[in-house]
Design a protein around this motif. Structure first.
Motif, PDB file in Angstrom:
ATOM      1  N   ARG A  25     -22.958 -21.716 -15.396  1.00  0.00           N
ATOM      2  CA  ARG A  25     -22.072 -20.556 -15.498  1.00  0.00           C
ATOM      3  C   ARG A  25     -20.611 -20.990 -15.451  1.00  0.00           C
ATOM      4  NH1 ARG A  25     -22.389 -14.990 -11.989  1.00  0.00           N
ATOM      5  NH2 ARG A  25     -20.361 -14.139 -12.560  1.00  0.00           N
ATOM      6  N   GLU A  31     -14.155 -13.515 -11.976  1.00  0.00           N
ATOM      7  CA  GLU A  31     -14.906 -13.663 -10.725  1.00  0.00           C
ATOM      8  C   GLU A  31     -13.996 -13.473  -9.518  1.00  0.00           C
ATOM      9  OE1 GLU A  31     -17.755 -15.331 -13.600  1.00  0.00           O
ATOM     10  OE2 GLU A  31     -15.586 -15.481 -13.357  1.00  0.00           O
ATOM     11  N   VAL A  70     -21.935 -18.334  -6.406  1.00  0.00           N
ATOM     12  CA  VAL A  70     -22.367 -18.684  -7.766  1.00  0.00           C
ATOM     13  C   VAL A  70     -23.449 -19.760  -7.708  1.00  0.00           C
ATOM     14  CG1 VAL A  70     -21.652 -19.720  -9.954  1.00  0.00           C
ATOM     15  CG2 VAL A  70     -20.219 -17.979  -8.885  1.00  0.00           C
ATOM     16  N   GLY A  73     -26.674 -18.373  -6.143  1.00  0.00           N
ATOM     17  CA  GLY A  73     -27.396 -17.519  -7.076  1.00  0.00           C
ATOM     18  C   GLY A  73     -28.234 -18.283  -8.068  1.00  0.00           C
ATOM     19  N   LYS A  74     -27.744 -19.464  -8.483  1.00  0.00           N
ATOM     20  CA  LYS A  74     -28.515 -20.299  -9.412  1.00  0.00           C
ATOM     21  C   LYS A  74     -29.864 -20.708  -8.819  1.00  0.00           C
ATOM     22  CE  LYS A  74     -26.070 -19.354 -11.685  1.00  0.00           C
ATOM     23  NZ  LYS A  74     -26.233 -18.645 -12.943  1.00  0.00           N
ATOM     24  N   THR A 221     -24.846  -8.617  -6.015  1.00  0.00           N
ATOM     25  CA  THR A 221     -26.015  -9.438  -6.329  1.00  0.00           C
ATOM     26  C   THR A 221     -26.112  -9.699  -7.834  1.00  0.00           C
ATOM     27  OG1 THR A 221     -27.359  -7.426  -6.249  1.00  0.00           O
ATOM     28  CG2 THR A 221     -27.406  -8.847  -4.322  1.00  0.00           C
ATOM     29  N   ARG A 222     -25.695  -8.748  -8.628  1.00  0.00           N
ATOM     30  CA  ARG A 222     -25.687  -8.975 -10.085  1.00  0.00           C
ATOM     31  C   ARG A 222     -24.577  -9.945 -10.478  1.00  0.00           C
ATOM     32  NH1 ARG A 222     -26.480  -2.567 -10.861  1.00  0.00           N
ATOM     33  NH2 ARG A 222     -28.762  -2.524 -10.726  1.00  0.00           N
ATOM     34  N   LEU A 223     -23.419  -9.803  -9.831  1.00  0.00           N
ATOM     35  CA  LEU A 223     -22.314 -10.716 -10.127  1.00  0.00           C
ATOM     36  C   LEU A 223     -22.712 -12.156  -9.851  1.00  0.00           C
ATOM     37  CD1 LEU A 223     -19.306 -11.334 -10.740  1.00  0.00           C
ATOM     38  CD2 LEU A 223     -18.824 -10.823  -8.335  1.00  0.00           C
ATOM     39  N   TRP A 224     -23.405 -12.377  -8.738  1.00  0.00           N
ATOM     40  CA  TRP A 224     -23.812 -13.742  -8.383  1.00  0.00           C
ATOM     41  C   TRP A 224     -25.153 -14.117  -8.998  1.00  0.00           C
ATOM     42  CZ3 TRP A 224     -19.260 -14.547  -7.320  1.00  0.00           C
ATOM     43  CH2 TRP A 224     -18.508 -13.797  -6.403  1.00  0.00           C
ATOM     44  N   GLN A 225     -25.710 -13.241  -9.844  1.00  0.00           N
ATOM     45  CA  GLN A 225     -26.990 -13.488 -10.523  1.00  0.00           C
ATOM     46  C   GLN A 225     -28.081 -13.850  -9.509  1.00  0.00           C
ATOM     47  OE1 GLN A 225     -25.552 -16.438 -13.362  1.00  0.00           O
ATOM     48  NE2 GLN A 225     -25.366 -14.872 -14.947  1.00  0.00           N
ATOM     49  N   ASN A 226     -28.067 -13.125  -8.395  1.00  0.00           N
ATOM     50  CA  ASN A 226     -29.046 -13.318  -7.332  1.00  0.00           C
ATOM     51  C   ASN A 226     -30.221 -12.376  -7.594  1.00  0.00           C
ATOM     52  OD1 ASN A 226     -30.538 -13.219  -4.934  1.00  0.00           O
ATOM     53  ND2 ASN A 226     -28.743 -13.583  -3.652  1.00  0.00           N
ATOM     54  N   THR A 227     -31.359 -12.932  -7.966  1.00  0.00           N
ATOM     55  CA  THR A 227     -32.497 -12.131  -8.413  1.00  0.00           C
ATOM     56  C   THR A 227     -33.572 -11.957  -7.339  1.00  0.00           C
ATOM     57  OG1 THR A 227     -33.520 -14.130  -9.327  1.00  0.00           O
ATOM     58  CG2 THR A 227     -32.176 -12.795 -10.824  1.00  0.00           C
TER      59      THR A 227
END
Length: 343
Positions: A25, A31, A70, A73-74, A221-227
């Motif tokens: 990313r 950000e 970031v 979240g990956k 959570t969406r910003l950090w792509q935390n699923t």
């Protein structure tokens, strides 16, 4: 043949395995703006290019915790998608600033495994590294997570619990190249307090509170792509609630700590941390800190403070555990970390 991925379960991890996480990313000013909108973040070094240049840096880097989120979240799809809880952190180091335009990726090594006595879950320890586009490590930390088992009859792995440092020594801290606080502008930073003004053992009530809303947590959570399912899916937990991402609590508490620690500019070390109790939407987060240590650095005018940062959902400040040594129910976060501040 199935194309979808249900995520890893406890029995899927192997000691010594290195997992390369998707998706790289590229980060930028967006950000930073969103980070400052989600949290009342206002430390001067991350708010002003001019202040950062006056402190010896080429400009304002991305907030340390934004970079952490970031990278974190990956790792979620491979490490904590099926987690029951994120249990703790250790040996965290911010090794290089993250600049707008950098591209971050992450990889984790499995360094410990221990099945729980109920046979339904186990604890996985990983050491995660965040790397930039030059393959320089910018962040490194250990965390451990309780993960469900898919097959309750799967044999337990050999128990390996890694030995971790109780705390980073001042010599372990990496000061960004060029950082210089010898001409530090205390008026612009917001408070007059230097490192020497803080006494070891001193406790600081940060006074302010912020009520956590469901909407802002979902944006985060969406910003950090935390699923992680416990943050997104209200049907995943028996009580029908979504847990607030623990990193959201960390950033909120760090931002609240500005009132009393405005000059604690850069986070450079994470000694340990525990998400003591779950956080839910509607709770009001407050914070207090305790000064654990002070140290000099080799950089001009730059000192280091070791702090305990505690986030609570109520109750009086400076209360952490009960007589049995258990966290009080209102304690959400207990974080031990190092920051850089002017001498």
């Amino acid at each position: 043949m199935a194309k979808t991925n249900p995520g890893r379960f406890f029995e899927d991890y192997r000691l010594g395995e290195v997992i390369r996480h998707a998706v790289p990313r590229t980060v930028g000013a967006g950000e930073r703006a969103l980070y400052h909108a989600l949290y009342p973040a206002r430390h001067a070094l991350y708010s002003s290019d001019a202040f950062a240049r006056a402190s010896g840096l080429p400009g304002s880097p991305l907030d340390d915790l934004a970079a952490f989120h970031v990278v974190f979240g990956k790792t979620v799809p491979d490490i904590s998608l099926n987690a029951v809880a994120n249990l703790g952190y250790a040996e965290g180091q911010w090794l290089r600033p993250v600049w707008p335009g950098d591209t971050l990726r992450a990889e984790s090594e499995v360094i410990g495994l221990k099945q729980n006595s109920n046979g339904k879950s186990g604890v996985v320890w990983v050491r995660t590294r965040g790397l930039n586009q030059h393959d320089d490590v910018v962040i490194s930390y250990v965390r451990w997570v309780m993960v469900r088992k898919r097959d309750l009859d799967a044999p337990a792995p050999e128990t390996v619990v890694p030995e971790l440092k109780a705390a980073l020594a001042p010599a372990d801290l990496r000061v960004p190249e060029g950082l210089d606080f010898s001409r530090y502008d205390f008026a612009l930073a917001g408070e007059p307090h230097r490192c020497a003004d803080y006494e070891i053992g001193e406790q600081i009530d940060h006074v302010d509170g912020v009520t956590v809303e469901e909407a802002e947590h979902m944006i985060a959570t969406r910003l950090w792509q935390n699923t992680a399912k416990v943050h997104f899916d209200a049907t995943f937990r028996p009580d029908g609630t979504r847990l607030i991402y623990g990193g959201h609590v960390i950033s909120m508490a760090r931002a609240l700590s500005f009132n009393g620690l405005a000059n604690a500019q850069m986070v450079v070390g994470l000694n340990g941390g525990a998400h003591a109790n779950p956080c839910h939407a509607g709770q009001t987060i407050r914070a207090w800190s305790e000064v654990l240590d002070r140290a000099d650095t080799v950089a001009p005018g730059v000192g280091a403070l070791r702090l305990r940062l505690v986030a609570t959902s109520g109750g009086a400040p400076f209360r952490l555990k009960d007589d049995d040594g258990k966290y009080l129910p209102e304690v959400l976060l207990d974080l031990d970390y190092w920051v850089l501040a002017p001498l």
